[in-house]
Enzyme design. Structure first.
Site, PDB file in Angstrom:
ATOM      1  N   GLY A  36      56.674  36.703 -24.728  1.00  0.00           N
ATOM      2  CA  GLY A  36      56.594  35.287 -24.380  1.00  0.00           C
ATOM      3  C   GLY A  36      56.710  35.091 -22.877  1.00  0.00           C
ATOM      4  O   GLY A  36      57.051  36.012 -22.128  1.00  0.00           O
ATOM      5  N   TYR A 149      52.993  48.081 -37.779  1.00  0.00           N
ATOM      6  CA  TYR A 149      53.101  46.624 -37.663  1.00  0.00           C
ATOM      7  C   TYR A 149      52.846  45.952 -39.007  1.00  0.00           C
ATOM      8  O   TYR A 149      53.589  45.063 -39.428  1.00  0.00           O
ATOM      9  CB  TYR A 149      52.111  46.107 -36.619  1.00  0.00           C
ATOM     10  CG  TYR A 149      52.158  44.606 -36.417  1.00  0.00           C
ATOM     11  CD1 TYR A 149      53.216  44.018 -35.737  1.00  0.00           C
ATOM     12  CD2 TYR A 149      51.141  43.784 -36.901  1.00  0.00           C
ATOM     13  CE1 TYR A 149      53.263  42.635 -35.554  1.00  0.00           C
ATOM     14  CE2 TYR A 149      51.176  42.412 -36.720  1.00  0.00           C
ATOM     15  CZ  TYR A 149      52.240  41.846 -36.043  1.00  0.00           C
ATOM     16  OH  TYR A 149      52.288  40.490 -35.868  1.00  0.00           O
TER      17      TYR A 149
END
Length: 342
Positions: A36, A149
């Site tokens: 982020g 993932y």
């Protein structure tokens, strides 16, 4: 409503936080800024209903203290992007699995609803297109980091559903399909902003593999709108939903379309997977969602076409590069995420 958004400084998270504030909610954000960026939420800092906490979802004390203020949790904090996951498989697994476990455990104390963001990656190499939420999953070998993932996100889903069934914790799972739009960067392998940046700079557009793999690129505003609809609907609890668009294009076709929209003379070059990600990388040929389940429950359908999404992305990248938009670029307005909500 008082809401916690984990990963709220990320690409999707920042758009969600913005929408929640516009809706009148009070929002707390936990984000360790691993993927982020503070610039995604800098424009929100003056809002008295916005609370930046920083930190990490692996910090149980922080999560518990922050969640004490809130009634609803959107859990987005995760390691994202194929490139990042391939390079950091251990960190990705710990962040994604342990992070979800901490959030769900703390939310269960007072039964606070959790909207858990998963990924179309969980479908793996399945070839039964379009993908339905009830389809079997087909994954590659554990020796290939790419599938860690998908496995981690699947474990997150199992945890959320187990908490719902055993602890009566209201949970909703959304599987995102290639969400794109303003604020997204190509830094972690995101293909649309990477192609757009290369095209605007007249650099070679690097297509990995033969470019015949196809995807459905979803506008982030549509994703946020759909998530808000699901969060408000009691029938969504304990369920899994695909979210995005079903407009399909090959990666090669995407590169060609971006060249056309930007008027770029960039050549398209084909980079072997081994060169891009290392030896043993595997990819899936198609990834298309079946959107009938979310459509039937809350009336969701995507509002932005691929071309409109690309125009919005081109404008965003032009601002970042401080260059003028290509001459003749169409004008596209971002629709309100509240269309069809409430």
């Amino acid at each position: 409503m008082k809401v916690l958004v984990t990963g709220g400084a990320g690409f999707i998270g920042s758009h969600l936080v913005e929408a929640l504030l516009k809706k009148g909610d009070e929002v707390w954000v936990i984000d360790d800024l691993s993927t982020g960026r503070l610039e995604n939420i800098a424009h929100l800092e003056g809002n008295p209903r916005f609370h930046w906490c920083g930190g990490t979802v692996l910090d149980k004390k922080l999560v518990a203290e922050t969640m004490a203020h809130c009634e609803l949790v959107y859990h987005l904090a995760a390691a994202v992007g194929v490139s990042y996951v391939v390079k950091h498989p251990l960190k990705s697994l710990i962040t994604n699995i342990r992070g979800a476990e901490v959030v769900l455990e703390e939310a269960s104390v007072e039964r606070k609803k959790v909207i858990l963001f998963s990924s179309s990656e969980v479908y793996g190499k399945g070839n039964c297109v379009p993908f339905k939420e009830s389809d079997d999953r087909v994954l590659g070998p554990t020796a290939v980091s790419r599938w860690s993932y998908a496995t981690g996100k699947a474990v997150d889903e199992f945890l959320a559903l187990a908490y719902c069934r055993e602890k009566d914790l209201p949970t909703v799972i959304v599987r995102c399909f290639n969400s794109c739009g303003p604020r997204q960067t190509g830094e972690y392998g995101m293909v649309v902003p990477r192609f757009v940046t290369q095209a605007l700079l007249e650099e070679p557009i690097s297509v990995y593999g033969d470019g015949q793999q196809s995807r459905c690129f979803s506008y982030v505003g549509d994703v946020v709108r759909g998530v808000l609809l699901l969060a408000d609907h009691p029938g969504a609890v304990g369920e899994v939903f695909n979210i995005g668009t079903d407009e399909e294009i090959t990666v090669e076709g995407l590169a060609i379309r971006i060249k056309e929209i930007t008027g770029s003379c960039s050549p398209i070059v084909y980079v072997p997977y081994e060169e891009a990600y290392g030896s043993g990388f595997e990819d899936m040929k198609r990834r298309v969602p079946d959107l009938s389940k979310i459509g039937a429950l809350v009336g969701y359908s995507p509002s932005i076409s691929l071309d409109e999404l690309l125009v919005l992305t081109v404008n965003d990248v032009c601002q970042k590069l401080d260059v003028a938009p290509p001459r003749g670029l169409p004008v596209v307005e971002s629709p309100s995420v509240f269309v069809g909500c409430g």
